[in-house]
Scaffold this active site. Sequence first.
Site, PDB file in Angstrom:
ATOM      1  N   SER A   1      -6.220   1.636  11.222  1.00 33.32           N
ATOM      2  CA  SER A   1      -7.167   0.623  10.740  1.00 33.32           C
ATOM      3  C   SER A   1      -7.599  -0.290  11.882  1.00 33.32           C
ATOM      4  O   SER A   1      -8.772  -0.655  11.998  1.00 33.32           O
ATOM      5  CB  SER A   1      -6.526  -0.218   9.629  1.00 33.32           C
ATOM      6  OG  SER A   1      -6.154   0.585   8.543  1.00 33.32           O
TER       7      SER A   1
ATOM      8  N   ILE B   1       3.686  -1.366  11.699  1.00 31.25           N
ATOM      9  CA  ILE B   1       4.342  -2.045  10.577  1.00 31.25           C
ATOM     10  C   ILE B   1       5.824  -2.257  10.874  1.00 31.25           C
ATOM     11  O   ILE B   1       6.379  -3.325  10.623  1.00 31.25           O
ATOM     12  CB  ILE B   1       4.155  -1.254   9.263  1.00 31.25           C
ATOM     13  CG1 ILE B   1       2.680  -1.212   8.857  1.00 31.25           C
ATOM     14  CG2 ILE B   1       4.999  -1.857   8.140  1.00 31.25           C
ATOM     15  CD1 ILE B   1       2.390  -0.331   7.654  1.00 31.25           C
TER      16      ILE B   1
ATOM     17  N   VAL C   1      -4.201  -1.586   6.981  1.00 29.44           N
ATOM     18  CA  VAL C   1      -3.348  -2.648   7.541  1.00 29.44           C
ATOM     19  C   VAL C   1      -3.969  -3.219   8.814  1.00 29.44           C
ATOM     20  O   VAL C   1      -4.145  -2.522   9.807  1.00 29.44           O
ATOM     21  CB  VAL C   1      -1.927  -2.129   7.829  1.00 29.44           C
ATOM     22  CG1 VAL C   1      -1.045  -3.263   8.348  1.00 29.44           C
ATOM     23  CG2 VAL C   1      -1.311  -1.524   6.567  1.00 29.44           C
TER      24      VAL C   1
ATOM     25  N   SER D   1       6.730   7.621   9.939  1.00 31.10           N
ATOM     26  CA  SER D   1       6.053   8.799   9.397  1.00 31.10           C
ATOM     27  C   SER D   1       5.969   9.806  10.520  1.00 31.10           C
ATOM     28  O   SER D   1       5.707   9.428  11.663  1.00 31.10           O
ATOM     29  CB  SER D   1       4.647   8.431   8.941  1.00 31.10           C
ATOM     30  OG  SER D   1       4.387   8.975   7.681  1.00 31.10           O
TER      31      SER D   1
ATOM     32  N   LYS E   1       1.253  12.006   1.994  1.00 33.29           N
ATOM     33  CA  LYS E   1       1.882  10.759   1.563  1.00 33.29           C
ATOM     34  C   LYS E   1       2.228  10.811   0.072  1.00 33.29           C
ATOM     35  O   LYS E   1       3.268  10.314  -0.356  1.00 33.29           O
ATOM     36  CB  LYS E   1       0.958   9.562   1.840  1.00 33.29           C
ATOM     37  CG  LYS E   1       0.669   9.301   3.303  1.00 33.29           C
ATOM     38  CD  LYS E   1       1.904   9.023   4.134  1.00 33.29           C
ATOM     39  CE  LYS E   1       2.418   7.627   4.029  1.00 33.29           C
ATOM     40  NZ  LYS E   1       3.500   7.339   5.018  1.00 33.29           N
TER      41      LYS E   1
ATOM     42  N   PRO F   1       0.661   0.251   1.199  1.00 30.13           N
ATOM     43  CA  PRO F   1      -0.350  -0.593   1.831  1.00 30.13           C
ATOM     44  C   PRO F   1      -1.725   0.059   1.842  1.00 30.13           C
ATOM     45  O   PRO F   1      -1.852   1.289   1.924  1.00 30.13           O
ATOM     46  CB  PRO F   1       0.153  -0.758   3.282  1.00 30.13           C
ATOM     47  CG  PRO F   1       1.528  -0.156   3.301  1.00 30.13           C
ATOM     48  CD  PRO F   1       1.574   0.820   2.177  1.00 30.13           C
ATOM     49  N   VAL F   2      -2.745  -0.800   1.776  1.00 32.91           N
ATOM     50  CA  VAL F   2      -4.124  -0.353   1.998  1.00 32.91           C
ATOM     51  C   VAL F   2      -4.353  -0.393   3.510  1.00 32.91           C
ATOM     52  O   VAL F   2      -3.409  -0.248   4.284  1.00 32.91           O
ATOM     53  CB  VAL F   2      -5.115  -1.255   1.219  1.00 32.91           C
ATOM     54  CG1 VAL F   2      -4.963  -1.030  -0.273  1.00 32.91           C
ATOM     55  CG2 VAL F   2      -4.899  -2.739   1.553  1.00 32.91           C
TER      56      VAL F   2
END
Length: 350
Positions: free
Chosen positions: A205, A19, A193, A90, A165, A190-191
């Site tokens: 993902s 991201i 990604v 993260s 999270k 976000p779901v």
Amino acid sequence: MTNSNKDKTVLVTGGSGFIAVHCILKLLQQGYTVRTTLRSLSRQNEVKDMLKVGGISSFDNLSFIEANLSDDKNWNKAVEGCEYVLHVASPTPAIKFKHEDELIIPAKDGVLRVLSASRDANVKRVVLTSAFGAIGMGHKNRTTPYTENDWTNINSNIPPYQKSKTIAEKAAWEFIKNEGGNLELSVINPVGVMGPVLGADYSHSNQSIRQMLEGEIKACPKITSCYVDVRDVADLHLLAMAHPKANGERFLATSGDALSMLDVAKILKRRLGDDATKVPTKEIPNFVLRIAAWRKPELKMLVALLGQYMQASGDKAKKLLNWSPRTNEEAIVATAESLLKLGLIKKIKK
């Protein structure tokens, strides 16, 4: 717009991440001066190579600084002179950990470290990358789409990552309320990604797409997820960064209806032809997955998702910020096509 943005410096944390690198790409395209943190400066060229794949040819407006979320060192320097901070990074703990605190404590401390430094440097706004995992876990008998008003129930039996999270995001809002001073905060959740991969460092993902294309997944677990394109997640970060109405708000980044893993497999089969010959066409019974998880602890997170209602709504971002995401199918296909184009899929014997 491009010229006026050059005087604005934006810090993006964790610049090598999937991201984050797309956020850097968008910022450079819009003329911002960008600084990004890396745990090791040895990865600078890797980030530049990914940006080149994304179409960037000049790095005059990009600089790097070494900083680690588990250490105070360099964070004051990292945020110095910045108007905005996109806190995308993260902490990356070991995959096998003895206690959930090995995930939770670094996630929480890292967020507070970035927010403290940002406040002290008079940064205008921080955009925090949280997750759907801070919204949609631990709820029983859910039948309506999740929204930004929902929070994951950390007192239920949920995986440690989602718990970390949730705790980290709640700590961020508490900090802003009690110690934030003039610092503003927006949060993106976000779901799953998907979207164009620019290099070998990409999201979990996307790994599922690679596993399907390579035939590593023989049958699909009966789990569902919503999806979103990484380019639209980056767009939403920039909207949340600069839009006056985004201050103090969280935004679900999601597009379309939740899809089962078998639905995703069918999209790949339909759109990729011969490149999808190894993509599974069947589902694995739940009891078989539960048995397998006894032997492979990494499957336990999948077991926790079996039968979970996962539909989420992206209406708030669309209405408040005029966000307009691609379809989830476009995001899934873009993932697969980019993996194939960059040679990140093992050669398929036809």
